[in-house]
Design a protein around this motif. Structure first.
Motif, PDB file in Angstrom:
ATOM      1  N   GLU A  37       0.780  -1.085   0.054  1.00 46.51           N
ATOM      2  CA  GLU A  37       0.035  -0.024  -0.114  1.00 46.51           C
ATOM      3  C   GLU A  37       0.834   1.187   0.036  1.00 46.51           C
ATOM      4  O   GLU A  37       0.696   2.321  -0.896  1.00 46.51           O
ATOM      5  CB  GLU A  37      -1.019  -0.017   1.178  1.00 46.51           C
ATOM      6  N   ARG A  72      -6.273   1.603   1.780  1.00 48.80           N
ATOM      7  CA  ARG A  72      -6.873   1.736   0.464  1.00 48.80           C
ATOM      8  C   ARG A  72      -6.547   0.748  -0.334  1.00 48.80           C
ATOM      9  O   ARG A  72      -7.404   0.571  -1.334  1.00 48.80           O
ATOM     10  CB  ARG A  72      -5.858   3.053   0.049  1.00 48.80           C
ATOM     11  N   ARG A 106     -12.955  -3.657  -1.073  1.00 48.32           N
ATOM     12  CA  ARG A 106     -11.622  -3.678  -1.341  1.00 48.32           C
ATOM     13  C   ARG A 106     -11.439  -5.183  -1.574  1.00 48.32           C
ATOM     14  O   ARG A 106      -9.976  -5.297  -1.860  1.00 48.32           O
ATOM     15  CB  ARG A 106     -10.739  -3.038  -0.164  1.00 48.32           C
TER      16      ARG A 106
END
Length: 124
Positions: A37, A72, A106
């Motif tokens: 990430e 994220r 996600r």
């Protein structure tokens, strides 16, 4: 196009310390997800294996830990070995959107069939 990283979670020994404890191996996978990430990658995936040479037999559990440590990056099961799992439980474990509840939107999923029929018989 998305660029990501797949961890097959194979057991490797530490050249300095020798063998690695299972909980340390899982921590390393979580850290690898964090690093992916931080590097700006789009996807981090963990492979499922049912063999003593691999760390992860349940990617969903490990991905839940990675989801908690990241914000994220998309998280995915690199494989779901439907040949060794109950297909109903696999289906029930995937919401209709095929998203992992722990990671929300996600987490796409993947499936595979082992090319080697004796893959699981070696572990008994």
């Amino acid at each position: 196009m998305e660029i990501g990283l797949i961890s097959l979670a194979d057991l490797t020994s530490d050249p300095r310390a020798g063998s690695v404890a299972p909980d340390e191996g899982i921590r390393r996978i979580v850290r690898l997800g964090q690093l992916a990430e931080q590097a700006g990658l789009d996807v981090f995936a963990v492979g499922e294996h049912h063999h003593p040479n691999y760390e992860v037999s349940s990617p969903a559990v490990v991905l839940a830990a990675v989801a908690r440590a990241t914000r994220r990056i998309s998280l995915a099961s690199a494989t779901t070995l439907i040949g060794v799992l109950d297909p109903v439980r696999v289906y029930e474990g995937l919401p209709p959107s095929t998203r992992c509840p722990a990671a929300g939107p996600r987490s796409p999923s993947g499936a595979a069939r082992s090319p080697n029929r004796s893959t699981c018989s070696d572990t008994t």
